[in-house]
Motif scaffolding. Structure first.
Motif, PDB file in Angstrom:
ATOM      1  N   ARG A 120       0.857  -1.187   0.000  1.00 19.25           N
ATOM      2  CA  ARG A 120       0.000   0.000   0.000  1.00 19.25           C
ATOM      3  C   ARG A 120       0.890   1.233   0.000  1.00 19.25           C
ATOM      4  O   ARG A 120       1.889   1.266   0.716  1.00 19.25           O
ATOM      5  CB  ARG A 120      -0.830  -0.012   1.289  1.00 19.25           C
ATOM      6  N   LYS A 389       5.502   6.682   0.128  1.00 18.09           N
ATOM      7  CA  LYS A 389       6.283   5.507   0.506  1.00 18.09           C
ATOM      8  C   LYS A 389       5.350   4.320   0.557  1.00 18.09           C
ATOM      9  O   LYS A 389       4.139   4.475   0.670  1.00 18.09           O
ATOM     10  CB  LYS A 389       7.000   5.710   1.840  1.00 18.09           C
ATOM     11  N   THR A 391       4.205   0.561   2.059  1.00 18.60           N
ATOM     12  CA  THR A 391       4.206  -0.384   3.182  1.00 18.60           C
ATOM     13  C   THR A 391       3.879  -1.763   2.617  1.00 18.60           C
ATOM     14  O   THR A 391       2.847  -1.925   1.956  1.00 18.60           O
ATOM     15  CB  THR A 391       3.134   0.018   4.212  1.00 18.60           C
ATOM     16  N   THR A 392       4.741  -2.752   2.861  1.00 20.51           N
ATOM     17  CA  THR A 392       4.423  -4.094   2.365  1.00 20.51           C
ATOM     18  C   THR A 392       3.477  -4.777   3.355  1.00 20.51           C
ATOM     19  O   THR A 392       3.492  -4.488   4.554  1.00 20.51           O
ATOM     20  CB  THR A 392       5.685  -4.950   2.168  1.00 20.51           C
ATOM     21  N   SER A 394       1.561  -8.560   4.494  1.00 22.17           N
ATOM     22  CA  SER A 394       1.421 -10.009   4.332  1.00 22.17           C
ATOM     23  C   SER A 394       0.532 -10.565   5.436  1.00 22.17           C
ATOM     24  O   SER A 394       0.550 -10.081   6.565  1.00 22.17           O
ATOM     25  CB  SER A 394       2.775 -10.718   4.319  1.00 22.17           C
ATOM     26  N   ARG A 395      -0.271 -11.527   5.085  1.00 22.45           N
ATOM     27  CA  ARG A 395      -1.139 -12.194   6.058  1.00 22.45           C
ATOM     28  C   ARG A 395      -1.108 -13.696   5.786  1.00 22.45           C
ATOM     29  O   ARG A 395      -1.639 -14.174   4.775  1.00 22.45           O
ATOM     30  CB  ARG A 395      -2.571 -11.676   5.922  1.00 22.45           C
TER      31      ARG A 395
ATOM     32  N   GLU B 330       3.612  -5.915  13.638  1.00 18.09           N
ATOM     33  CA  GLU B 330       2.733  -7.086  13.694  1.00 18.09           C
ATOM     34  C   GLU B 330       1.399  -6.676  14.279  1.00 18.09           C
ATOM     35  O   GLU B 330       1.340  -6.031  15.333  1.00 18.09           O
ATOM     36  CB  GLU B 330       3.348  -8.169  14.599  1.00 18.09           C
ATOM     37  N   ALA B 336      -7.738  -8.210  11.887  1.00 16.45           N
ATOM     38  CA  ALA B 336      -6.466  -7.501  11.692  1.00 16.45           C
ATOM     39  C   ALA B 336      -6.367  -6.857  10.308  1.00 16.45           C
ATOM     40  O   ALA B 336      -5.724  -5.829  10.128  1.00 16.45           O
ATOM     41  CB  ALA B 336      -5.300  -8.464  11.912  1.00 16.45           C
ATOM     42  N   GLU B 337      -7.014  -7.459   9.315  1.00 12.10           N
ATOM     43  CA  GLU B 337      -6.889  -6.946   7.958  1.00 12.10           C
ATOM     44  C   GLU B 337      -7.513  -5.555   7.836  1.00 12.10           C
ATOM     45  O   GLU B 337      -6.931  -4.660   7.220  1.00 12.10           O
ATOM     46  CB  GLU B 337      -7.537  -7.918   6.975  1.00 12.10           C
ATOM     47  N   ALA B 340      -5.457  -2.979   9.788  1.00 12.06           N
ATOM     48  CA  ALA B 340      -4.252  -2.528   9.074  1.00 12.06           C
ATOM     49  C   ALA B 340      -4.494  -1.235   8.289  1.00 12.06           C
ATOM     50  O   ALA B 340      -3.572  -0.452   8.044  1.00 12.06           O
ATOM     51  CB  ALA B 340      -3.745  -3.622   8.132  1.00 12.06           C
ATOM     52  N   GLN B 341      -5.753  -1.010   7.920  1.00 11.96           N
ATOM     53  CA  GLN B 341      -6.092   0.216   7.178  1.00 11.96           C
ATOM     54  C   GLN B 341      -5.847   1.484   7.996  1.00 11.96           C
ATOM     55  O   GLN B 341      -5.732   2.569   7.442  1.00 11.96           O
ATOM     56  CB  GLN B 341      -7.578   0.206   6.758  1.00 11.96           C
ATOM     57  N   ILE B 343      -3.306   2.139   9.692  1.00 12.46           N
ATOM     58  CA  ILE B 343      -1.869   2.437   9.825  1.00 12.46           C
ATOM     59  C   ILE B 343      -1.366   3.169   8.581  1.00 12.46           C
ATOM     60  O   ILE B 343      -1.636   2.755   7.459  1.00 12.46           O
ATOM     61  CB  ILE B 343      -1.065   1.127   9.984  1.00 12.46           C
ATOM     62  N   ARG B 344      -0.625   4.232   8.784  1.00 11.09           N
ATOM     63  CA  ARG B 344      -0.059   4.960   7.644  1.00 11.09           C
ATOM     64  C   ARG B 344       1.454   4.775   7.515  1.00 11.09           C
ATOM     65  O   ARG B 344       1.959   4.674   6.408  1.00 11.09           O
ATOM     66  CB  ARG B 344      -0.390   6.455   7.791  1.00 11.09           C
ATOM     67  N   HIS B 345       2.167   4.777   8.640  1.00 12.88           N
ATOM     68  CA  HIS B 345       3.631   4.778   8.562  1.00 12.88           C
ATOM     69  C   HIS B 345       4.214   3.484   9.123  1.00 12.88           C
ATOM     70  O   HIS B 345       4.310   3.313  10.341  1.00 12.88           O
ATOM     71  CB  HIS B 345       4.216   5.950   9.350  1.00 12.88           C
ATOM     72  N   ALA B 346       4.624   2.589   8.246  1.00 17.75           N
ATOM     73  CA  ALA B 346       5.283   1.348   8.668  1.00 17.75           C
ATOM     74  C   ALA B 346       6.013   0.781   7.461  1.00 17.75           C
ATOM     75  O   ALA B 346       5.546   0.924   6.323  1.00 17.75           O
ATOM     76  CB  ALA B 346       4.266   0.337   9.184  1.00 17.75           C
ATOM     77  N   ALA B 348       6.794  -2.595   6.980  1.00 16.84           N
ATOM     78  CA  ALA B 348       6.100  -3.833   6.598  1.00 16.84           C
ATOM     79  C   ALA B 348       5.083  -4.153   7.681  1.00 16.84           C
ATOM     80  O   ALA B 348       5.380  -4.019   8.875  1.00 16.84           O
ATOM     81  CB  ALA B 348       7.087  -4.980   6.450  1.00 16.84           C
ATOM     82  N   ILE B 349       3.901  -4.570   7.272  1.00 15.37           N
ATOM     83  CA  ILE B 349       2.873  -4.968   8.235  1.00 15.37           C
ATOM     84  C   ILE B 349       2.644  -6.471   8.111  1.00 15.37           C
ATOM     85  O   ILE B 349       2.474  -6.997   6.999  1.00 15.37           O
ATOM     86  CB  ILE B 349       1.557  -4.200   8.005  1.00 15.37           C
ATOM     87  N   PHE B 350       2.630  -7.141   9.251  1.00 18.23           N
ATOM     88  CA  PHE B 350       2.381  -8.577   9.344  1.00 18.23           C
ATOM     89  C   PHE B 350       1.024  -8.735  10.013  1.00 18.23           C
ATOM     90  O   PHE B 350       0.847  -8.337  11.158  1.00 18.23           O
ATOM     91  CB  PHE B 350       3.497  -9.251  10.144  1.00 18.23           C
ATOM     92  N   ILE B 351       0.091  -9.266   9.246  1.00 14.91           N
ATOM     93  CA  ILE B 351      -1.312  -9.204   9.639  1.00 14.91           C
ATOM     94  C   ILE B 351      -1.775 -10.522  10.259  1.00 14.91           C
ATOM     95  O   ILE B 351      -1.754 -11.564   9.595  1.00 14.91           O
ATOM     96  CB  ILE B 351      -2.178  -8.859   8.410  1.00 14.91           C
ATOM     97  N   GLY B 352      -2.183 -10.462  11.509  1.00 15.08           N
ATOM     98  CA  GLY B 352      -2.772 -11.635  12.160  1.00 15.08           C
ATOM     99  C   GLY B 352      -1.746 -12.495  12.869  1.00 15.08           C
ATOM    100  O   GLY B 352      -0.542 -12.474  12.556  1.00 15.08           O
TER     101      GLY B 352
END
Lengths: 437, 437
Positions: A120, A389, A391-392, A394-395, B330, B336-337, B340-341, B343-346, B348-352
């Motif tokens: 995103r 920027k 953000t990657t 993964s779920r 994380e 969690a999906e 995740a919306q 969040i703006r600044h990260a 990589a996001i690891f969902i769940g």
């Protein structure tokens, strides 16, 4: 006289390599000075900023007058003649339309084992745009920096533009307004970069700083890079024109001079496959230099850094062009659109004789902030992406973790990162238990 | 014990701000040393490189042995057990599939007046990948750097990986082979960055340098930035986990520790809306620290930089997360999906709860080279785009020039750039003549 090279000459390779390595900037050791300025602004904030502005720009400011007031902006904008206003509005519209196409896509898909994967994009929150002052205080640069940021979705845009002796260009303020910038600070140099990077009592810290500047600004951007994002470290500008004999020598001469008139370190190069045409262009440049307003600057640039290369054929011209990796490349040749396919390294390509570089500087649509000094080999002009920027995402599903988790565990063990492996193993054990129960 | 903060506490804001500004790296003044190393490699090439490798890595090399020979690579790869080989192959396949989706589109369209506009992406020709040696010589980092470059279309890929006392990890060589890298130099530090940036007798100059490294490598990358492209200036790694009470405290503890075990400057932070759960995780961390192989490093990181934040609700957690702009995030929360919306600044996001960060480090697909130290506010993880650049394209027709040229001329005049204006005017005059005749 510019350097004249002929590819038939036995020394051509050596001469061309020398041209590639021409130094156009004095090695100013400004880094030490810049480090001091940044430290002062970091520790003393507005106070230091005001002192430096007094010293370098001969302008007395207070925290209250660091920025132009809305009334000052209104008053200045009211003085802009209608023709300039309309031209600037057309430029803003076209630049915006071009950059809106650069907005990148978000992606989210399902992998082999039901896992979700993607990314995103999001905008930075605050951007600071540097606009050089004095001779080079160009409203077009405001549009080229601010509009991509605005299109990206940056909420807070501020400009720093020094106003030596208090002088400024009202069109700069109009350009700022047309591109959604409310705040314009009349500060410049390394002190302005430091103020935007670290914040002062009056100036909020930004996330990303873009825009060209002198050696002090460039050194300051290098120092704050990583603490904030920056666009690039810019050097003096350059143009390469590849033209065949079927061109008007005067048009090509003017295009070369439109680069040379920027500053004495600018570089204008012509590559042609016709020696007579080459000399025709050189004569046309000489003639225009007799009357050009900025002839002193342009003559110096043309004399010191100008080059005319007569090559065997246009295939060779394309090869030489990629070695030069020019910031601006004009292609004034037959079937220029397909010829453009031969080029790999260039910041911007202007295709055909009716696309003088000046169109791209102002109004074509593409950005005029471009990679200089052969950095088009690895970098791009300013774009919406410079203000965004990614953000990657993964779920993993339990099934996906069961499928690929063991390999992650194996790799973690091989890297001696036990907790990495255990974090996967604990979940896999639970899944095994769930399956058995 | 880590810092424990509670958002109900009246000092919370100040404490959280202090956490944001925690310094995790000693201010090493390595820049002066690095400048010297770069200058030596620039002027003395291989000779300097060999001296520094002898001095810092206790390894004697010659120009001929700077790179691993194909036979050495074959021999090393032959020692890799099947399980590791399969795991690495699966990782390479998944990372490649993810990054292939990042290849950007070229665009070319027709504007309002028949003009052509667009851009084209191309790969850099040569990239140099830095892979840290010793403790942190990870085959996964080779894949994460080399595969995006390979997918981008970079023709020449080389790795620099120091081998202190001649020791190296055979999996690093296998990872290189899996990702299309033929050449691996056993050099490291600032001297390796200098060699790739400027070239030596043996090592060709590259266009772009990527990859993590220590303070010397970071300082060297900053210095060569602009001369070559670089990915980022990386600092110590960090993770933020947002977890509600419906999680296994041991899983979360292991995820925190999988960051902490990297090095003593790593940072692991938990945000939860449940104080009891927070304490459960802290106890689980303590328990795991009793037996973990890398417990000395992990304990130091957790003690010095670990933090547990008990917040009011998960809305506040998202707000705090954006202020931290974590490298790894994380989300172990309900739904969690969609969370995740927020969040703006990260990075990589690891969902769940089934997506431990370790999956992303190795095998998930997204890149593990990510923005550290809150730079996710303005920068992205490594991608295919880091090895590509964009050339903008424009082609005016006579009609388009007639329509927009006069505005360019107006703006050129207002910027006192006469030749710019004349380069447009000369063409417009010709068009007028053509029309009249």
């Amino acid at each position: 006289m510019p350097v004249i090279l002929n590819s038939q000459n036995p020394n051509f390779d050596a001469d061309f390599t020398a041209l590639l390595h021409t130094k156009r900037e004095a090695d100013q050791d400004v880094d030490h000075v810049v480090a001091g300025i940044i430290a002062q602004v970091q520790s003393r904030g507005d106070e230091a900023l005001i002192e430096y502005t007094e010293k370098f720009d001969h302008l007395s400011l207070t925290p209250e007058t660091l920025a132009f007031s809305p009334a000052e902006i209104d008053a200045a904008i009211a003085t802009v003649p209608n023709a300039e206003r309309s031209a600037l509005e057309l430029a803003a519209t076209r630049i915006r339309a071009y950059h809106e196409r650069q907005i990148p896509n978000n992606e989210w898909w399902t992998g082999d084992h039901g896992e979700g994967l993607g990314w995103r994009w999001s905008a930075v929150e605050r951007a600071g745009l540097y606009v050089p002052g004095g001779l080079a205080s160009y409203p077009s640069s405001v549009l080229m920096n601010a509009i991509p940021a605005q299109v990206a979705g940056v909420e807070n845009l501020a400009i720093c533009a020094p106003t030596p002796n208090g002088k400024f260009n009202p069109l700069v303020l109009l350009a700022a307004r047309l591109s959604g910038v409310e705040t314009i600070y009349r500060i410049g140099g390394a002190q302005a970069i430091a103020a935007m990077a670290f914040g002062t009592e009056t100036i909020p810290k930004v996330d990303t700083i873009t825009g060209p500047g002198n050696a002090f600004v460039a050194a300051a951007k290098r120092r704050v890079y990583g603490h904030v994002g920056i666009d690039m470290i810019a050097g003096p500008s350059e143009i390469l024109i590849i033209a065949d004999r079927d061109n008007n020598p005067d048009w090509i001469a003017l295009d070369l001079l439109s680069q040379a008139e920027h500053d004495a370190s600018a570089q204008s190069i012509l590559i042609t496959d016709d020696a007579d045409f080459a000399h025709g262009v050189i004569r046309a440049v000489e003639k225009r230099l007799e009357t050009l307003e900025r002839r002193d600057i342009a003559r110096q640039s043309w004399r010191d850094f100008g080059a005319v290369i007569v090559c065997q054929d246009l295939e060779q011209a394309a090869t030489l062009s990629d070695r030069l990796a020019p910031e601006h490349l004009e292609l004034c040749v037959q079937d220029a659109e397909s010829y453009a396919q031969k080029i790999r390294h260039a910041g911007a390509i202007f295709i055909g004789a009716y696309t003088p570089e000046a169109i791209g500087d102002y109004i074509g649509g593409p950005n005029h902030v471009l990679p200089t000094a052969r950095s088009a080999r690895f970098s791009s002009g300013l774009s919406v992406l410079d203000f965004m920027k990614r953000t990657t995402l993964s779920r993993m599903t339990p099934a996906a973790l069961a499928a690929i988790g063991p390999s992650a565990e194996t790799l973690a063990k091989s890297e001696s990162l036990e907790a990495h492996g255990l974090s996967v193993r604990a979940r896999l054990d639970q899944l095994n238990k769930d399956t058995q129960s």
